[in-house]
Design an enzyme around this catalytic site. Sequence first.
Site, PDB file in Angstrom:
ATOM      1  N   LYS B  77       0.863  -1.177   0.000  1.00 48.30           N
ATOM      2  CA  LYS B  77       0.000   0.000   0.000  1.00 48.30           C
ATOM      3  C   LYS B  77       0.903   1.232   0.000  1.00 48.30           C
ATOM      4  CE  LYS B  77      -3.860   1.887   2.778  1.00 48.30           C
ATOM      5  NZ  LYS B  77      -4.692   1.614   3.983  1.00 48.30           N
ATOM      6  N   SER B 152      -9.582   1.519   2.998  1.00 49.54           N
ATOM      7  CA  SER B 152      -8.723   2.333   2.152  1.00 49.54           C
ATOM      8  C   SER B 152      -7.672   1.534   1.388  1.00 49.54           C
ATOM      9  CB  SER B 152      -8.005   3.379   3.008  1.00 49.54           C
ATOM     10  OG  SER B 152      -7.153   2.733   3.953  1.00 49.54           O
ATOM     11  N   SER B 176      -9.673  -1.034   7.132  1.00 51.13           N
ATOM     12  CA  SER B 176      -9.115  -0.752   5.805  1.00 51.13           C
ATOM     13  C   SER B 176      -8.425  -1.922   5.126  1.00 51.13           C
ATOM     14  CB  SER B 176      -8.144   0.432   5.880  1.00 51.13           C
ATOM     15  OG  SER B 176      -8.869   1.640   5.918  1.00 51.13           O
TER      16      SER B 176
END
Lengths: 498, 486
Positions: B77, B152, B176
Amino acid sequence: MSDNPLDRYEPVIGLEVHTHLKTESKLFSPAPVRYGDAPNHDVHPIDLGMPGVLPVLNEKVIGLAIRLGLATHSTVNTRSVFARKNYFYPDLPKGYQISQYEEPVVSDGWIEIEVPVKGSGKKRGAETVTKRIGVTRAHLEEDAGKSIHDVALSASEGTHIDLNRAGVPLLEIVSEPDLRSSVEASAYLRALRSILRYIEVSDADMEKGQFRCDANVSLRLRGSSEFGTRTEIKNLNSFANVEGAIEAEIVRQSEILDDGGEIQQATMGFDVNRQRTRILRLKENADDYRYFDDPDLIPLLIDEELIEVVRADLPELPEQKRERFEQEYGLPGETTAILVTSRRLADFFENCARACNAPKAAANWIARDLRQELNERNLAVDETRLEPDALASLIRLVEEGRLTTKSARELLPELVEAGGDPQAMMEERGLEAVSDTGMIDEWVTTVIGGNAAAVESVRGGDDKPLNFLMGQVMKAAGGKANPGEVRKRLVEMIRGDG
Amino acid sequence: MKLESLEGQRAALDASEVSSVELVESALVRAEGAGADLGAIVGLRAEAALAAAAGSDARRRAGELRSPLEGAPVVLKDNMVQKGEPTTCASRILESFVSPYDGAMAERLEAAGAIILGRANMDEFAMGSTTENSTFGPARNPWDTSRTTGGSSGGSAVAVSAGITGFSLGSDTGGSIRQPASFCGVVGMKPTYGRVSRWGLVAFASSLDQIGPFTHSAREAAWVLEAIAGHDPRDSTSLPEPAPALESALTGDVKGLRIGLPREYFVDQGAEPGVVEAVRGAVSELESAGAKVVEVALPHTPYVVSTYYLVATAEASSNLARFDGVRYGRRAENVKDLDEMYRRSRSEGFGREVKRRILLGTYVLSAGYFDAYYRKAQQVRTLVRGDFDRAFEACDVIVGPTYPEVAFPIGARMDDPVSLYLGDIYTVSANLAGLPGISVPCGQHQGMPVGMQILGRPLDEATLLRVADAFQRRTDHHEHRPPGSP
């Protein structure tokens, strides 16, 4: 109305001291703590507030905080918490300073200061009393960097940021509002600095910015028990400025109060050139620092055992040393106050006193003559070539009457600068005092013959002119006669009891 | 051999059917094709990855395997830093940032022999649950590209779901990892708070953030967690426990295991019927394998979303203060003074959702509001932990839906942040209480994957993974692939 505001108002003063801790590395990063390096040289990504970095407490500071707590008779809290103080400034890389807020590491203590007895003025050697000043708290925090606005200093225009200082460990030590004059304020600072140096928590060098002070000042009518509105004077970086700023602020506030005005809560700056304080910002628009516990750090837990280990290791503190010197050596308070100003000076004294076996003489030599030599050269006692043993042998020569005080004083600067053996120097230069009675009698006879009036007074029982006559003999002897012998012969020959 | 899964890649590598270089080459092709179409990948480091893969192949030839991840491509990420590589957090304010240091994940993965391929899309600074709040544009769900991936960590979920890499890392502050795993039909795990080092993870909310893996199977998740977990002295909140041995815990046996079903998750704060049905079906499967079902109570569930948004925004408002245009990142030009530099750099650099949360967080920490909001939220957080402590006296794991619904259309919730926040009801508790949680695909609704969430006691990732693995041994939901898979 009297011209002196202090006749009407009593100042109430509290100090906040920021002192750099003596550590190799920063509070939350492995970057070194150094002074005078090129800008932004001593930084780690943590100090730069890089994305993704995390603080890790430098455990060295725990012992230092405990020492400060013990030395100020404070409570060392077994649990304290780091909090974020949030504000934007370019030299504050993370946008917050890690400090302690609701739960500081040290709280509720006191230190003692020596303050002049009322009416005895500020003069050195004035009579003093001991006063206890409360220490509200001491907490750990990181220093910010420096903003350099000076165009001359920076390569180009604009503001430059140096983050070498960012993250340097500090203790902020907050006093109770127990101080009542600028003199007490500077006495407190000196006492605190002396303690910090004794316990090797901080070098507390004001010139290096290692020891900085903010002063909270308010006035109240004499006899009143309520506090007035206070102002805070920021960033006082010398003892002279602390005293000057407080005095200036007392005058400013008293003028407002005399005119029937009200003091506004404000942050003040001190203009050194004009010796005046001025308002930087009013507290009504007080910064809201949005303190909250730093979620990147865990509470600082200190176990009682560690506190006891540190306590056992704590050196003798200035006030304890002073008491001991007074009792053990029978020295007066004014002298011991000077001897204990630094641990090094006190150690020098004790070594010297032991070596010459004349503690009072050693104390006087060190507190007066040597201290003057050091002040003139701006040196600490261990930065000279003079060893305690050498001073001891100088003192012994004087005590034995082989060297006059005058000659000894003449040798001292050289001993400080270059070192050496006092006895060898004395012999080499023929400074040894003459003890030969024949020679002395010759000089005494001459002086008695030429000073009939003084001789008459002495014969009549008045000792005062003796000193004058002694001076005359010493002059005739070129300063090299054994003063004890001279005095003895003068008395014997004038009063005829010899 | 199924080369899109970590287990398939490992088997093929071990059998010398494929080299790490070949895996990286095909992953790069896939990342540039489907990865770009799906908005999943925001940066690739092709040369460095190929060089690392060649190194891995050399180790393999020498018989020096570092871990089960040896030679396998992975994406991070875009909020985990790697030295010399950009890290943007999908924000304009960091568009030019290149990290001067290695984060713990880059180091751990390298030490495990994995090949870091590049960076995955995300909601800006991990704030959001759709991966729409990204300066790179939205990520798209491989099952239906008109729908969101969740967030996210949407890019990381897509990377695994769409077969770009066999595993990926995400971060989970309020769900997330688990929610996008649920939306994209993969396994996503949030370990116990403190299990995985946060050194080098750009902070959103420090007391809640935790890194974890996306994979297809619980077994693969165990391998990844073994590689990335364990104490790190650079993170003061890192737990002292060493990385646990997890694979050995995957016995397939759940006999006597007590599964707690919180009544609040199934009744009062109910999910879509289709989601509930899939989760109940999964629970029945575990029951038939010998597990026992008990009802438990989590009475503070109605307060967890508001508590979470108070704590998370407060911490974020402070964590994001460092993005000020002074030392790195975007700085507004032609400013007349410092104030304007701050204001414009941050106004231009941050997106809407980030600004909204900074404002909220600043407000809840303000003098006069602190006690009513932030302090109160911390008190509720303690109560939520208490709920779980009591519940875990009666059960070994807690099971429920990961999210109340399946992936919804892109753009559908953009103007209704509150409804999005409310969707976090099942996931935020694990962050507030620091518990481990995993989302496992357990069926479909409206043609979209449904995730089952399993929550466990602190540090008991082994039991979570054992339950998830036992379920996967008996079912094939995790073997379903979206259209267009390799």
